[in-house]
Design an enzyme around this catalytic site. Structure first.
Site, PDB file in Angstrom:
ATOM      1  N   LYS A 197      63.908  30.612 -20.035  1.00 53.13           N
ATOM      2  CA  LYS A 197      64.601  31.884 -19.848  1.00 53.13           C
ATOM      3  C   LYS A 197      64.202  32.460 -18.498  1.00 53.13           C
ATOM      4  O   LYS A 197      63.015  32.727 -18.262  1.00 53.13           O
ATOM      5  CB  LYS A 197      64.265  32.858 -20.973  1.00 53.13           C
ATOM      6  CG  LYS A 197      64.979  34.206 -20.863  1.00 53.13           C
ATOM      7  CD  LYS A 197      64.610  35.096 -22.035  1.00 53.13           C
ATOM      8  CE  LYS A 197      65.291  36.458 -21.947  1.00 53.13           C
ATOM      9  NZ  LYS A 197      64.909  37.341 -23.076  1.00 53.13           N
ATOM     10  N   LYS A 249      68.579  30.009 -20.730  1.00 57.58           N
ATOM     11  CA  LYS A 249      69.215  31.316 -20.548  1.00 57.58           C
ATOM     12  C   LYS A 249      68.876  31.842 -19.170  1.00 57.58           C
ATOM     13  O   LYS A 249      67.684  31.870 -18.825  1.00 57.58           O
ATOM     14  CB  LYS A 249      68.725  32.287 -21.638  1.00 57.58           C
ATOM     15  CG  LYS A 249      69.381  33.662 -21.603  1.00 57.58           C
ATOM     16  CD  LYS A 249      68.827  34.541 -22.723  1.00 57.58           C
ATOM     17  CE  LYS A 249      69.500  35.926 -22.707  1.00 57.58           C
ATOM     18  NZ  LYS A 249      68.973  36.822 -23.755  1.00 57.58           N
TER      19      LYS A 249
END
Length: 326
Positions: A197, A249
């Protein structure tokens, strides 16, 4: 073999031919709908920065979950927005708090016909907006945060979540959560690790969606956008710690990372098409600069083509309807 014997255009001549030889396809079961519920709402509240997306009330969330199940979506990922926040995110542990109650409500509506996922992170629940608790010097305390994540995961599993999604990028979060779940008798609850992420500029609209209180940034714990090899390390660590699935992400600006992880992962790979990616396409389409439907489908297809097994996207229900229509 060269031209004129080799003509790749032959297989592009009709829609039926293109469909026949398509290397990547979309299916509703590969799509996960992120959904926000805000405590105290009697009606859903539209988000200005994400046209078509709302903060749900209890009733509208239940309707959205039933709709997702009927459309054959793979899952729904729940985020809660509490009425009261504090420095340690206490509302995240309340069995009757907004997120845990929403998990129970959704499970009561859909049972096992839809995979119910929940966000294991403190950013929605803290009055400072960080994904963990802060130490005396205002820095995120990794290990103190892990203790709360373990309790959050148990509470969410007890409420009925099939899959827990630790998204805070704390070192060791998967191992601590897995151990806590097993010790509490939730061996069947899965962990979808937000393994790679990045600290991205594209999270902006999400801050509105969860009414973020963040000041500053999260660069001391989310990944640096410049780094590629580091993502492999992060995923390897989460796999060793027991992750059942891993996530990249954002998605669209990190398709190289999605491809890298898909090539090495031994578990399913997810990618999150985040709020800013959604907002850019919606804004460009609203101005008539791009074909909205074509751009949405192409963007999600690109994430799948890069290697993601599942895609979290706010367009999941709309895409499923388009696919149903053929």
């Amino acid at each position: 073999m060269s031209f004129p014997n080799h003509r790749p255009r032959r297989l592009r001549q009709t829609p039926a031919l293109r469909r026949l030889v398509a290397e990547t396809r979309l299916h509703p079961a590969e799509l996960i709908l992120p959904a926000f519920i805000r405590e105290g709402l009697s009606e859903p509240a539209p988000l200005q920065s994400m046209p078509g997306v709302v903060q749900h009330s209890t009733e509208s969330l239940k309707r959205a979950a039933v709709d997702a199940a009927e459309l054959g979506l793979g899952g729904i990922m729940l985020f809660g927005v509490p009425a009261v926040r504090d420095a340690v995110g206490s509302a995240s542990l309340d069995p009757d708090g907004v997120l845990n109650a929403a998990i129970r409500d959704v499970r009561a509506e859909v049972g096992d016909s839809l995979v119910v996922m929940s966000d294991v992170c403190l950013d929605e629940f803290t009055d400072h907006g960080h994904c963990g608790v802060l130490d005396a010097e205002g820095r995120v305390d990794n290990d103190a945060t892990l203790e709360i994540y373990a309790q959050m995961a148990i509470a969410q599993a007890a409420a009925g979540a099939h899959v827990l999604g630790p998204s805070g990028m704390m070192d060791g979060q998967v191992a601590v959560i897995r151990q806590a779940l097993d010790a509490a008798g939730h061996q069947d609850a899965s962990v979808l690790a937000y393994a790679a992420k990045y600290a991205s500029a594209f999270y902006g609209p999400f801050r509105e969606a969860v009414d973020s209180q963040l000041k500053g940034d999260r660069r001391t714990y989310q990944m640096d956008a410049a780094n590629r090899r580091e993502a492999i390390l992060e995923v390897q660590l989460d796999l060793e710690e027991g992750a059942d699935m891993v996530m990249v992400k954002p998605a669209m600006s990190y398709l190289d990372i999605v491809a890298d992880i898909a090539a090495m992962s031994t578990v399913p790979v997810a990618a999150y098409q985040i709020s800013g990616e959604y907002a850019m396409i919606e804004a460009a389409a609203a101005n008539g600069w791009i074909d909205r439907k074509a751009a949405i489908l192409e963007s999600v297809l690109g994430i799948r083509r890069a290697g993601a097994n599942v895609v979290l996207t706010y367009w999941a229900p709309e895409i499923a309807r388009w696919l149903r229509e053929g």
